[in-house]
Design an enzyme around this catalytic site. Structure first.
Site, PDB file in Angstrom:
ATOM      1  N   ASP A 127       0.825  -1.208   0.000  1.00  0.00           N
ATOM      2  CA  ASP A 127       0.000   0.000   0.000  1.00  0.00           C
ATOM      3  C   ASP A 127       0.865   1.266   0.000  1.00  0.00           C
ATOM      4  O   ASP A 127       2.000   1.259   0.471  1.00  0.00           O
ATOM      5  CB  ASP A 127      -0.888  -0.025   1.255  1.00  0.00           C
TER       6      ASP A 127
ATOM      7  N   ASN B 129     -10.294  -3.347  -6.855  1.00  0.00           N
ATOM      8  CA  ASN B 129      -9.497  -2.324  -7.556  1.00  0.00           C
ATOM      9  C   ASN B 129     -10.042  -1.953  -8.940  1.00  0.00           C
ATOM     10  O   ASN B 129      -9.606  -0.963  -9.531  1.00  0.00           O
ATOM     11  CB  ASN B 129      -8.032  -2.796  -7.710  1.00  0.00           C
TER      12      ASN B 129
HETATM   13  C1  FPP Z   1      -1.562   0.330  -3.478  1.00  0.00           C
HETATM   14  O1  FPP Z   1      -1.275   1.644  -3.794  1.00  0.00           O
HETATM   15  C2  FPP Z   1      -1.200  -0.670  -4.471  1.00  0.00           C
HETATM   16  C3  FPP Z   1      -2.042  -1.266  -5.386  1.00  0.00           C
HETATM   17  C4  FPP Z   1      -3.355  -0.793  -5.786  1.00  0.00           C
HETATM   18  C5  FPP Z   1      -1.638  -2.515  -6.028  1.00  0.00           C
HETATM   19  C6  FPP Z   1      -0.778  -2.302  -7.220  1.00  0.00           C
HETATM   20  C7  FPP Z   1       0.624  -2.537  -6.827  1.00  0.00           C
HETATM   21  C8  FPP Z   1       1.629  -2.204  -7.609  1.00  0.00           C
HETATM   22  C9  FPP Z   1       1.430  -1.595  -8.948  1.00  0.00           C
HETATM   23  C10 FPP Z   1       3.003  -2.466  -7.143  1.00  0.00           C
HETATM   24  C11 FPP Z   1       3.667  -3.428  -8.097  1.00  0.00           C
HETATM   25  C12 FPP Z   1       3.061  -4.743  -8.036  1.00  0.00           C
HETATM   26  C13 FPP Z   1       2.854  -5.578  -9.092  1.00  0.00           C
HETATM   27  C14 FPP Z   1       2.336  -6.947  -8.809  1.00  0.00           C
HETATM   28  C15 FPP Z   1       3.148  -5.227 -10.494  1.00  0.00           C
HETATM   29  P1  FPP Z   1      -2.448   2.711  -3.665  1.00  0.00           P
HETATM   30  O2  FPP Z   1      -2.743   3.228  -5.033  1.00  0.00           O
HETATM   31  O3  FPP Z   1      -3.617   2.115  -2.962  1.00  0.00           O
HETATM   32  O4  FPP Z   1      -1.764   3.818  -2.785  1.00  0.00           O
HETATM   33  P2  FPP Z   1      -2.507   4.921  -1.896  1.00  0.00           P
HETATM   34  O5  FPP Z   1      -3.247   4.180  -0.811  1.00  0.00           O
HETATM   35  O6  FPP Z   1      -1.384   5.755  -1.378  1.00  0.00           O
HETATM   36  O7  FPP Z   1      -3.422   5.686  -2.813  1.00  0.00           O
END
Ligand code: FPP
Length: 224
Positions: A19, A67
């Site tokens: 996160d 998501n």
């Molecule tokens: C959280 O950040 C992460 C995700 C929604 C998952 C996606 C993860 C990645 C792209 C990292 C790389 C992983 C892979 C498997 C390619 P957020 O957008 O929720 O952050 P925030 O809470 O600060 O808005």
């Protein structure tokens, strides 16, 4: 009961809720997508570090069933990063890492994994299938409650072992350590069944800043 002392004597299963990519980018005046790009690079580093430590299974929450409500441009970017991660075959092979995936099976009615990501997943699994070291499982189009409902529906008995056998990947061992970055202390529908007895490590560190040193801090929770 798995005690920390017992857990340290065998290869560990570490699960990560990655996160804070968006907030990491915002603090730098960058678009959220830049945070995800940095998050993918951090993950590649954590995979290398974990493979060199006592970690037998690393399971990461790449994309949840929730998501899909994000803006289409952000989703497109995250999908591209999954293809990038699954394309790191030389690096994965050099570290003896076997790729694995959990999520809503591609042929089931509610599944949403796009064909391009399906192909990348299938290819990466095939290209790393002979590796004997750490298993890297990426949860994509994954939600734990949906997994459990499906498993209970398919199980022949309502016993723990029968339900376990119907999980997306019944070979995944119990999670020893669940890590969540960026100051959120929730488990967000990730591996609820598999992490029933896990130690939980919450850190204020944003995922893009999570590296080998932070992994060692987290592992200290199950190694002492
Ligand atoms: C959280 O950040 C992460 C995700 C929604 C998952 C996606 C993860 C990645 C792209 C990292 C790389 C992983 C892979 C498997 C390619 P957020 O957008 O929720 O952050 P925030 O809470 O600060 O808005």
């Amino acid at each position: 009961m798995t005690s920390p002392a017992r857990a340290s004597s065998r290869r560990l299963h570490v699960a990560c809720i990655m996160d804070g990519n968006g907030r990491w980018a915002k603090r730098r005046g960058l678009p959220r997508t830049a945070g995800h790009t940095a998050g993918e690079e951090a993950l590649a580093g954590v995979v290398r570090a974990a493979a060199q430590r006592n970690v037998g299974w690393l399971t990461v929450f790449g994309f949840s069933t929730e998501n899909w409500v994000r803006p289409p441009s952000e989703i497109r970017h995250i999908l591209g990063l999954h293809r990038k991660l699954f394309g790191r075959i030389d690096e994965l092979n050099a570290n003896n890492v076997r790729v694995n995936w959990i999520g809503r099976p591609f042929d089931e009615p509610y599944a949403r994994t796009p064909k391009s990501v399906q192909r990348a997943i299938v290819q990466a699994i095939d290209d790393t299938k002979h590796n004997t070291g750490m298993v890297l499982t990426v949860a994509f189009d994954y939600g734990s409650r949906a997994e459990i409902v499906r498993a209970v529906t398919r199980a022949h008995h309502t016993s723990i072992s029968a339900i376990n056998a119907e999980l997306y990947d019944p070979t995944l061992p119990p999670v020893d350590l669940l890590v969540r970055t960026s100051g959120e202390s929730r488990v967000s529908n990730f591996l609820l069944w598999q992490a029933a007895n896990a130690r939980v490590y919450f850190t204020d560190c944003s995922w893009p800043d999570f590296g080998a040193a932070q992994l060692d801090d987290a592992l200290a929770l199950v190694s002492t």
